[in-house]
Design an enzyme around this catalytic site. Structure first.
Site, mmCIF file in Angstrom:
data_model
loop_
_atom_site.group_PDB
_atom_site.id
_atom_site.type_symbol
_atom_site.label_atom_id
_atom_site.label_comp_id
_atom_site.label_asym_id
_atom_site.label_seq_id
_atom_site.Cartn_x
_atom_site.Cartn_y
_atom_site.Cartn_z
ATOM 1 N N GLU A 1 9.600 16.609 15.077
ATOM 2 C CA GLU A 1 9.842 16.398 13.520
ATOM 3 C C GLU A 1 9.412 17.213 12.769
ATOM 4 O O GLU A 1 7.914 17.226 12.787
ATOM 5 C CB GLU A 1 9.807 14.868 13.072
ATOM 6 C CG GLU A 1 10.253 14.521 11.785
ATOM 7 C CD GLU A 1 10.128 13.275 11.070
ATOM 8 O OE1 GLU A 1 9.137 12.412 11.161
ATOM 9 O OE2 GLU A 1 11.075 12.347 10.894
ATOM 10 N N LYS B 1 1.035 -1.138 0.125
ATOM 11 C CA LYS B 1 -0.046 0.021 -0.008
ATOM 12 C C LYS B 1 0.728 1.214 -0.025
ATOM 13 O O LYS B 1 1.590 1.676 0.737
ATOM 14 C CB LYS B 1 -0.819 -0.029 1.073
ATOM 15 C CG LYS B 1 -2.161 0.906 1.030
ATOM 16 C CD LYS B 1 -2.128 1.817 2.401
ATOM 17 C CE LYS B 1 -1.649 3.312 2.555
ATOM 18 N NZ LYS B 1 -1.629 3.941 1.498
ATOM 19 N N GLU C 1 9.233 2.074 11.242
ATOM 20 C CA GLU C 1 10.505 3.025 11.065
ATOM 21 C C GLU C 1 9.459 4.427 10.948
ATOM 22 O O GLU C 1 8.832 4.834 10.074
ATOM 23 C CB GLU C 1 11.300 2.400 9.751
ATOM 24 C CG GLU C 1 12.566 3.193 9.988
ATOM 25 C CD GLU C 1 12.738 4.666 9.371
ATOM 26 O OE1 GLU C 1 12.939 5.616 10.301
ATOM 27 O OE2 GLU C 1 12.490 4.933 8.261
ATOM 28 N N CYS D 1 13.717 10.894 7.133
ATOM 29 C CA CYS D 1 13.685 10.867 8.454
ATOM 30 C C CYS D 1 14.891 10.709 8.969
ATOM 31 O O CYS D 1 15.183 11.177 10.133
ATOM 32 C CB CYS D 1 13.243 9.525 8.789
ATOM 33 S SG CYS D 1 13.985 8.087 8.029
HETATM 34 N N1 NAI Z 1 9.873 8.361 8.750
HETATM 35 C C1 NAI Z 1 9.608 8.882 7.519
HETATM 36 O O1 NAI Z 1 10.428 8.357 6.613
HETATM 37 C C2 NAI Z 1 8.454 9.633 7.387
HETATM 38 C C3 NAI Z 1 7.846 10.070 8.303
HETATM 39 N N2 NAI Z 1 6.934 11.054 7.952
HETATM 40 C C4 NAI Z 1 6.246 12.015 9.293
HETATM 41 O O2 NAI Z 1 5.033 11.953 9.213
HETATM 42 C C5 NAI Z 1 4.381 13.258 8.987
HETATM 43 C C6 NAI Z 1 2.908 13.074 8.353
HETATM 44 O O3 NAI Z 1 3.143 12.475 6.686
HETATM 45 P P1 NAI Z 1 2.096 11.540 6.453
HETATM 46 O O4 NAI Z 1 2.273 11.251 5.125
HETATM 47 O O5 NAI Z 1 0.454 11.925 6.943
HETATM 48 O O6 NAI Z 1 2.409 10.062 7.070
HETATM 49 P P2 NAI Z 1 1.699 8.943 7.427
HETATM 50 O O7 NAI Z 1 2.121 7.976 8.467
HETATM 51 O O8 NAI Z 1 0.180 9.336 7.560
HETATM 52 O O9 NAI Z 1 1.811 8.021 6.145
HETATM 53 C C7 NAI Z 1 2.665 6.744 5.916
HETATM 54 C C8 NAI Z 1 1.826 5.748 5.278
HETATM 55 O O10 NAI Z 1 0.996 5.398 6.291
HETATM 56 C C9 NAI Z 1 -0.531 5.283 5.700
HETATM 57 N N3 NAI Z 1 -1.581 5.484 6.750
HETATM 58 C C10 NAI Z 1 -2.137 6.487 6.933
HETATM 59 N N4 NAI Z 1 -2.967 6.445 8.003
HETATM 60 C C11 NAI Z 1 -2.912 5.213 8.422
HETATM 61 C C12 NAI Z 1 -3.618 4.305 9.397
HETATM 62 N N5 NAI Z 1 -4.560 4.816 10.002
HETATM 63 N N6 NAI Z 1 -3.302 2.961 9.266
HETATM 64 C C13 NAI Z 1 -2.290 2.317 8.386
HETATM 65 N N7 NAI Z 1 -1.729 3.222 7.402
HETATM 66 C C14 NAI Z 1 -1.998 4.425 7.400
HETATM 67 C C15 NAI Z 1 -0.344 6.194 4.665
HETATM 68 O O11 NAI Z 1 -1.296 6.252 3.472
HETATM 69 C C16 NAI Z 1 1.131 6.151 4.028
HETATM 70 O O12 NAI Z 1 1.232 4.957 3.170
HETATM 71 C C17 NAI Z 1 5.561 13.931 8.176
HETATM 72 O O13 NAI Z 1 5.550 15.415 8.352
HETATM 73 C C18 NAI Z 1 6.688 13.394 8.922
HETATM 74 O O14 NAI Z 1 6.920 14.176 10.092
HETATM 75 C C19 NAI Z 1 6.204 11.059 7.019
HETATM 76 C C20 NAI Z 1 6.530 10.158 5.838
HETATM 77 C C21 NAI Z 1 7.740 9.505 6.062
HETATM 78 O O1 AKG Z 2 18.546 8.814 4.129
HETATM 79 C C1 AKG Z 2 18.135 7.852 3.508
HETATM 80 O O2 AKG Z 2 18.421 7.541 2.496
HETATM 81 C C2 AKG Z 2 16.880 7.265 4.079
HETATM 82 C C3 AKG Z 2 16.074 8.045 4.674
HETATM 83 C C4 AKG Z 2 14.662 7.265 5.279
HETATM 84 O O3 AKG Z 2 14.630 6.108 5.198
HETATM 85 C C5 AKG Z 2 13.547 7.953 5.111
HETATM 86 O O4 AKG Z 2 13.402 9.151 5.329
HETATM 87 O O5 AKG Z 2 12.442 7.464 5.531
#
Ligand code: NAI
Ligand code: AKG
Length: 488
Positions: free
Chosen positions: A390, A180, A255, A289
């Site tokens: 974050e 997904k 993660e 991240c």
């Molecule tokens: N660690 C990382 O690499 C990431 C961190 N983030 C953080 O999250 C914040 C919000 O971004 P979003 O895109 O809204 O993140 P999100 O956590 O909502 O989205 C990540 C994934 O989870 C899915 N998702 C959303 N709600 C869900 C639920 N209830 N159950 C299962 N899956 C669900 C989304 O459709 C997407 O595929 C960002 O501002 C950032 O701080 C966002 C994306 C990547």
């Molecule tokens: O720094 C990277 O290449 C990976 C970062 C990452 O895993 C993320 O933003 O979710």
């Protein structure tokens, strides 16, 4: 020459076929550099679509797990070759859909190719140990078995690398997959799926279901036939996904966020440290991240570092990631832009001093995009939101300290522990940092971002569920160990 076409309609990929959502509904995926451009229309699926994908994956798992690792690896090698051939098209989809610059998108796509080849090779490596039994007549050994159907919930910030670094190990160790993707980057996910299809992946082994996280993501986490769920995204959603998997005894891997510090010691090479701060903090518009967020500087070099940093930030050119003059693209969505702007406002309200940036990017060509200026604050204190949460945007918080001990303390003063770096030439300082820094990735004279596919990746504290992705560490999540005792 790329062949990417905008405004196409995409489908789910279930049981080896491209199928519309049962409801027939789609939604536009728009270009964050130009909100008027529809990159493609993607399905808004329902739970019935997800159930069909899980059923197909469950059925396909029976034969897939019986193939040899080498046979499964051959499919991954083929998929790598197709992705490599189609890299320009996939990278263009990524840049148009989430805004990172084309060279970054191309680099990420080729990283996807390398990950596929790495895990294809894993099919030929050992999966167990022989352990001496106390019974001299017996043979005792371990082997590994797949979890069954694995659910992959992926974010939008690395729309090729993250789905692939979760899917490739899942497949090579004998699992089948339901992916997904984030709805913001579902076109790019469909392009990756086309590469697997062209590689001849058997029906049902890899399925794509696009839709809202609250519908498809949560149904995947709760599905009784999904044996493991791997997630990258926000803490809030990650906790929910982990809770749903735990409640039904499934394995989960989360993660999540980071609040990554870079320490600039008094003896640092300041030019290199500035370069690393800009690259680690602002590339991909800070949407990693692993992005640098807190910049902790020894007071002796604070002014010199700040001056160099600000002067180089003035050179950054904002623009559409498709044009070669752009160094930094837009935020990936309007929601993300608003989140970043709200943190900038909070920084000011809580008393930090804005040194540069702080506004939406403006100027010719930026009017319809979700641009934000690269932003630097100083006078940041540890209780402030911009020092703790974050932001996921191009915002740096400068913090002055009097010693290395104080620097490490400030770096550790966080709920997160994903990545951390230090610039110093002193071996003692390096060793103290390696020993005392609570982070899954500890980097010396290198930026906080930048993950190598063959090494374990994951965080401490609230950054992850404490498992590790990538490299050989991936086998721990995607398999279960069986201890076998044989006596004739
Ligand atoms: N660690 C990382 O690499 C990431 C961190 N983030 C953080 O999250 C914040 C919000 O971004 P979003 O895109 O809204 O993140 P999100 O956590 O909502 O989205 C990540 C994934 O989870 C899915 N998702 C959303 N709600 C869900 C639920 N209830 N159950 C299962 N899956 C669900 C989304 O459709 C997407 O595929 C960002 O501002 C950032 O701080 C966002 C994306 C990547
Ligand atoms: O720094 C990277 O290449 C990976 C970062 C990452 O895993 C993320 O933003 O979710």
């Amino acid at each position: 020459m790329t062949t990417f076409q905008v405004e196409q309609t995409y489908s789910n990929y279930i049981n080896g076929e491209w199928v519309k959502a049962t409801s027939g509904e789609t939604e536009p995926s728009i270009n964050p550099a130009n909100r008027k451009e529809v990159v493609g229309y993607v399905p808004t699926s329902g739970v019935e679509d997800l159930n069909r994908a899980v059923a197909a994956a469950k059925e396909a798992a029976k034969d897939w797990r019986r193939l040899s690792g080498a046979e499964r690896g051959n499919y991954l090698f083929q998929a790598a070759n197709v992705l490599e051939r189609r890299a320009d098209e996939v990278a263009e989809a990524m840049t148009r859909e989430m805004g990172k610059t084309l060279p970054e998108a191309k680099g990420e796509t080729l990283r996807g190719v390398a990950i596929l080849r790495y895990y294809a090779g894993e099919g030929m490596r050992k999966t167990g140990d022989v352990i001496p039994s106390t019974d001299s007549e017996a043979l005792m050994f371990t082997t590994r078995v797949p979890l069954g159907v694995v659910g992959v919930i992926a974010p939008w910030n690395f729309p090729v690398a993250i789905p692939i670094w979760k899917t490739a190990p899942a497949l090579i160790y004998g699992n089948t997959v339901v992916l997904k993707p984030a709805q913001e980057t579902a076109v790019t996910a469909a392009k990756v799926m086309e590469c697997f299809e062209e590689a001849g992946i058997p029906a049902g082994v890899l399925n794509l279901v696009c839709g809202r996280g609250s519908v498809i993501g949560s149904a995947l986490a709760e599905h009784p036939d999904v044996g493991g769920i791997t997630f990258t995204g926000s803490n809030e959603v990650g906790k929910r996904v982990g809770g749903a998997a735990l409640a039904r005894g499934a394995k989960y891997q989360l993660e999540m966020g980071g609040k990554n510090p870079i320490i600039i010691a008094a003896d640092a090479d300041l030019d290199l440290a500035v370069e690393a701060t800009i690259s680690g903090g602002l590339k991909s518009t800070g949407q990693k991240c692993t992005a640098t967020s807190k910049v902790i500087i020894e007071r002796k070099v604070y002014d010199a570092f700040k001056e160099k940093l600000l002067s180089q930030i003035q050179e950054i050119r904002l623009g559409d990631g498709m044009s070669s003059g752009s160094w930094m693209g837009p935020c990936a969505s309007e929601g993300q832009l608003n989140t970043v702007l709200s943190y900038i406002q909070k920084g000011q309200d809580e008393g930090a001093v804005l040194l540069t940036g702080g506004k939406r990017g403006d100027g010719p060509g930026l009017e319809e995009g979700f641009y934000v200026q690269p932003t630097v604050f100083e006078g940041v204190e540890s209780h402030m939101s911009i020092a703790r949460e974050e932001i996921f945007g191009p915002v740096l918080a400068l913090i002055a300290v009097d010693s290395l001990e104080e620097a490490i303390e400030a770096a550790n003063d966080s709920d997160y522990g994903l990545s951390a770096s230090i610039y110093t030439q002193n071996v003692g300082a390096m060793l103290s940092f390696i020993r005392d820094m609570d982070a899954g990735l500890v980097r010396i004279n290198a930026e906080t971002a930048g993950v190598e596919l063959q090494a374990p990746f994951g965080g401490m504290k609230m950054s992850s569920s404490h498992s590790r992705e990538q490299g050989q560490a991936a086998i721990e999540f995607f398999t279960a160990i069986k201890t076998v005792f044989v006596k004739s």
